[in-house]
Write a protein that holds these residues in place. Structure first.
Motif, PDB file in Angstrom:
ATOM      1  N   ALA A  26      44.167  40.000  39.460  1.00 28.56           N
ATOM      2  CA  ALA A  26      44.530  41.079  38.350  1.00 28.56           C
ATOM      3  C   ALA A  26      46.124  40.925  38.471  1.00 28.56           C
ATOM      4  N   LYS A  27      46.833  40.619  37.463  1.00 30.41           N
ATOM      5  CA  LYS A  27      48.402  40.822  37.464  1.00 30.41           C
ATOM      6  C   LYS A  27      48.890  41.978  36.522  1.00 30.41           C
ATOM      7  N   GLY A  28      49.957  42.588  37.117  1.00 29.16           N
ATOM      8  CA  GLY A  28      50.576  43.604  36.365  1.00 29.16           C
ATOM      9  C   GLY A  28      52.056  43.470  36.375  1.00 29.16           C
ATOM     10  N   GLN A  29      52.411  43.893  35.030  1.00 31.76           N
ATOM     11  CA  GLN A  29      53.748  43.581  34.509  1.00 31.76           C
ATOM     12  C   GLN A  29      54.445  45.091  34.478  1.00 31.76           C
ATOM     13  N   TYR A  30      55.904  45.043  34.845  1.00 27.45           N
ATOM     14  CA  TYR A  30      56.492  46.446  34.740  1.00 27.45           C
ATOM     15  C   TYR A  30      57.914  46.114  34.145  1.00 27.45           C
ATOM     16  N   ASP A  31      58.323  46.801  33.077  1.00 30.31           N
ATOM     17  CA  ASP A  31      59.863  46.407  32.581  1.00 30.31           C
ATOM     18  C   ASP A  31      60.056  44.985  32.257  1.00 30.31           C
ATOM     19  N   GLY A  32      58.702  44.419  31.925  1.00 30.10           N
ATOM     20  CA  GLY A  32      58.801  43.084  31.396  1.00 30.10           C
ATOM     21  C   GLY A  32      58.849  41.926  32.415  1.00 30.10           C
ATOM     22  N   LYS A  33      58.738  42.255  33.655  1.00 27.42           N
ATOM     23  CA  LYS A  33      58.394  41.520  34.712  1.00 27.42           C
ATOM     24  C   LYS A  33      57.173  41.504  35.683  1.00 27.42           C
ATOM     25  N   LEU A  34      56.816  40.384  36.346  1.00 28.81           N
ATOM     26  CA  LEU A  34      55.535  40.680  37.062  1.00 28.81           C
ATOM     27  C   LEU A  34      55.936  41.617  38.385  1.00 28.81           C
ATOM     28  N   ALA A  35      55.032  42.424  38.574  1.00 27.11           N
ATOM     29  CA  ALA A  35      55.345  43.661  39.480  1.00 27.11           C
ATOM     30  C   ALA A  35      54.277  43.472  40.549  1.00 27.11           C
ATOM     31  N   PHE A  36      53.346  42.898  40.404  1.00 25.71           N
ATOM     32  CA  PHE A  36      52.255  42.984  41.482  1.00 25.71           C
ATOM     33  C   PHE A  36      50.874  41.991  40.996  1.00 25.71           C
ATOM     34  N   GLN A  37      50.282  41.567  41.930  1.00 23.93           N
ATOM     35  CA  GLN A  37      49.168  40.798  41.796  1.00 23.93           C
ATOM     36  C   GLN A  37      47.852  41.434  42.951  1.00 23.93           C
ATOM     37  N   LEU A  38      46.872  41.749  42.240  1.00 24.74           N
ATOM     38  CA  LEU A  38      45.745  42.220  42.842  1.00 24.74           C
ATOM     39  C   LEU A  38      44.579  41.021  43.286  1.00 24.74           C
ATOM     40  N   PHE A  39      44.553  40.660  44.328  1.00 31.33           N
ATOM     41  CA  PHE A  39      43.322  39.438  44.423  1.00 31.33           C
ATOM     42  C   PHE A  39      41.993  40.271  45.068  1.00 31.33           C
ATOM     43  N   GLY A  40      41.056  39.633  44.508  1.00 35.58           N
ATOM     44  CA  GLY A  40      39.684  40.082  45.163  1.00 35.58           C
ATOM     45  C   GLY A  40      39.585  38.987  46.291  1.00 35.58           C
ATOM     46  N   ALA A  41      38.337  38.379  46.218  1.00 37.94           N
ATOM     47  CA  ALA A  41      38.010  37.284  47.118  1.00 37.94           C
ATOM     48  C   ALA A  41      36.946  36.485  46.449  1.00 37.94           C
ATOM     49  N   ASP A  42      36.478  35.217  47.011  1.00 42.12           N
ATOM     50  CA  ASP A  42      35.453  34.648  46.284  1.00 42.12           C
ATOM     51  C   ASP A  42      34.058  35.375  46.596  1.00 42.12           C
ATOM     52  N   GLU A  43      34.166  36.408  47.240  1.00 42.25           N
ATOM     53  CA  GLU A  43      32.860  37.038  47.473  1.00 42.25           C
ATOM     54  C   GLU A  43      32.673  38.147  46.210  1.00 42.25           C
ATOM     55  N   ALA A  44      33.874  38.229  45.474  1.00 40.12           N
ATOM     56  CA  ALA A  44      33.659  39.333  44.219  1.00 40.12           C
ATOM     57  C   ALA A  44      32.653  39.022  43.274  1.00 40.12           C
ATOM     58  N   ALA A  45      31.942  40.042  42.898  1.00 37.87           N
ATOM     59  CA  ALA A  45      30.835  39.813  41.998  1.00 37.87           C
ATOM     60  C   ALA A  45      31.356  39.102  40.639  1.00 37.87           C
ATOM     61  N   SER A  46      30.547  38.811  39.957  1.00 43.23           N
ATOM     62  CA  SER A  46      30.873  38.383  38.487  1.00 43.23           C
ATOM     63  C   SER A  46      32.063  39.228  37.612  1.00 43.23           C
ATOM     64  N   THR A  47      32.860  38.508  36.713  1.00 39.22           N
ATOM     65  CA  THR A  47      33.645  39.376  35.881  1.00 39.22           C
ATOM     66  C   THR A  47      32.935  39.776  34.640  1.00 39.22           C
ATOM     67  N   GLU A  48      31.683  39.494  34.772  1.00 41.02           N
ATOM     68  CA  GLU A  48      30.859  39.803  33.503  1.00 41.02           C
ATOM     69  C   GLU A  48      30.465  41.188  33.438  1.00 41.02           C
TER      70      GLU A  48
END
Length: 336
Positions: A26-48
Motif C-alpha cells: 500500500a502506498k500513500g501520498q501527501y502533498d503530492g509526494k510519496l509519504a509512505f509504503q506499507l508492506f505486508g508479506a508473501d504470507e498475506a491473504a489474497s487481495t480479493e
C-alpha cells in the motif's frame, strides 16, 4: 492495495517461494509526494474480496498531529493466527513513520476506541501470550492490553491510571462472557481473569478464588524450565533443553507467568504464597551450572581440526560419567 514483486528476504517469508516474491503493498501520498509504503508479506491473504481480505482504514490515533493514521491489516491464514497490523503515521515534525503494530490472534485483532475522549483512538487488544498457555485456544481467556500511537511509536499504556475504569468494564465483559459459556477448562479462565483483576488492583481477592476453584488434574502450562531462556535450544523455536523441565502446581506456574508478563510484582507474588524470587534465583544457579557443563563439550574446531568436524558425534569425554550429573546430562542429551 496491490501485490508487487519484492526481493527483501524479510518480506519473502515463504522460503519455498523464489525471490522476488509477490508482496501486499500500500502506498500513500501527501502533498503530492510519496509519504509512505506499507508492506505486508508473501504470507498475506489474497487481495480479493472476502471476510479475510486485506484492508486499509483511516483513524485518528495520535491526537497531537492533524493528519490521521493509515492502518493496513491483513490475515496470514491458519487456525486463529494471525492478524497483522501496520500503521503509517506522521510525527510533530512532519516525518512519516511506519509502525509495526504486531501479529495478533486472528479472532480478535484490535478495536479502535477513543477511551479518554481526547480525539485519538486507543488500540484495544489482548495479551495473546495467554492463548494455549493453560488451556486450549477455545478455553483460554485473555486480559486487555491498551496501546497508543505517539510520536511515531506504538506505546503500551495499559497501566496508565486513566484507563482504570475502562479495564474494569473489560473485566465485567469477561465475567459476563464466562457466565454465558460452559467452562470446560477452568484454569484457562482463571489465568486470564486473575490477570485482568490484577490490572484493576483486585488481585488478592481473585487469587483466593482461584485457589479454591482451579482444576488440580489439568496439566497444561505446569512445566517450568530449570535454566534461563537465554540458554534454551534456539531452533526452530526456543525450547527448554531436554531433561531441564520440571512440573509445578497451577498457582506456582500462574504466579511465575504473571510476574514474567508484568501483572504481578515479586513482592506481591510472595504475599500470595509463591516466592517467584526463589524460583528465578534457582534458575540463575542452574544456568551457571548448565553453561559450565556445556563448556565441557568440545569447542568448534579450528582450521587444523576442521577435517574432523563431520566425525564429531558426541562429547569430548567418555560416557557415562556416573559421578558427575551435569556431564551425564550431556551424555544423555543428543542436542547438546
Amino acid at each position: 492495495l496491490s501485490k508487487e514483486p519484492q526481493d527483501d528476504p524479510k518480506l519473502c517469508r515463504d522460503k519455498q517461494n523464489a525471490i522476488p516474491c509477490s508482496v501486499l503493498t500500500a502506498k500513500g501520498q501527501y502533498d503530492g509526494k510519496l509519504a509512505f509504503q506499507l508492506f505486508g508479506a508473501d504470507e498475506a491473504a489474497s487481495t480479493e474480496d472476502g471476510d479475510w481480505a486485506p484492508s486499509i482504514s483511516i483513524w485518528q490515533l495520535d491526537p497531537t498531529v492533524a493528519v490521521p493514521q493509515i492502518v493496513l491489516s491483513y490475515y496470514t491464514g491458519g487456525a486463529h493466527c494471525c492478524m497483522v497490523f501496520k500503521v503509517a503515521t506522521v510525527d510533530e515534525g512532519g516525518k512519516w513513520h511506519v509502525v509495526d503494530a504486531g501479529y495478533h490472534d486472528g479472532d480478535v485483532g484490535y478495536r479502535f476506541i477513543d477511551v479518554t475522549h481526547d480525539g485519538g483512538a486507543e488500540l484495544i487488544g489482548v495479551d495473546d501470550s495467554f492463548l494455549y498457555k493453560f488451556a486450549s485456544h477455545a478455553g483460554s481467556y485473555v486480559p486487555t492490553r491498551i496501546s497508543t500511537i505517539k510520536s511515531g511509536q506504538l506505546v503500551d499504556v495499559t497501566k496508565d491510571a486513566k484507563f482504570h475504569q475502562f479495564l474494569g468494564r473489560e473485566l465485567r465483559r469477561m465475567e459476563d462472557s464466562a457466565k454465558q459459556s460452559p467452562i470446560s477448562e477452568i484454569n484457562g479462565l482463571l489465568a486470564g481473569w486473575v490477570a485482568q483483576k490484577a490490572l484493576v488492583g483486585e488481585v488478592g481477592e481473585a487469587w483466593a478464588k482461584m485457589l479454591a476453584s482451579y482444576d488440580r488434574r489439568a496439566r497444561d502450562g505446569l512445566e517450568l524450565c530449570r535454566v534461563e531462556e537465554r540458554v534454551w535450544i534456539k531452533s526452530p523455536f526456543p525450547q527448554c533443553p531436554q531433561g531441564q523441565q520440571y512440573t509445578v502446581t497451577f498457582p506456582e506456574a500462574l504466579a511465575f507467568f504473571l510476574v514474567q508478563h508484568g501483572y504481578l510484582g515479586l513482592d506481591m507474588s510472595k504475599q500470595l504464597g509463591v516466592d517467584v524470587t526463589s524460583i528465578t534465583e534457582r534458575q540463575k544457579a542452574a544456568t551457571v551450572a548448565y553453561e559450565r557443563a556445556m563448556a565441557m563439550v568440545a569447542p568448534p574446531p579450528n582450521a587444523a581440526q576442521s577435517q574432523f568436524q563431520g566425525r564429531i558425534t558426541g562429547p569430548s569425554f567418555t560416557c557415562p560419567v556416573p559421578r558427575d550429573p551435569l556431564a551425564q546430562l550431556i551424555c544423555e542429551t543428543p542436542a547438546l
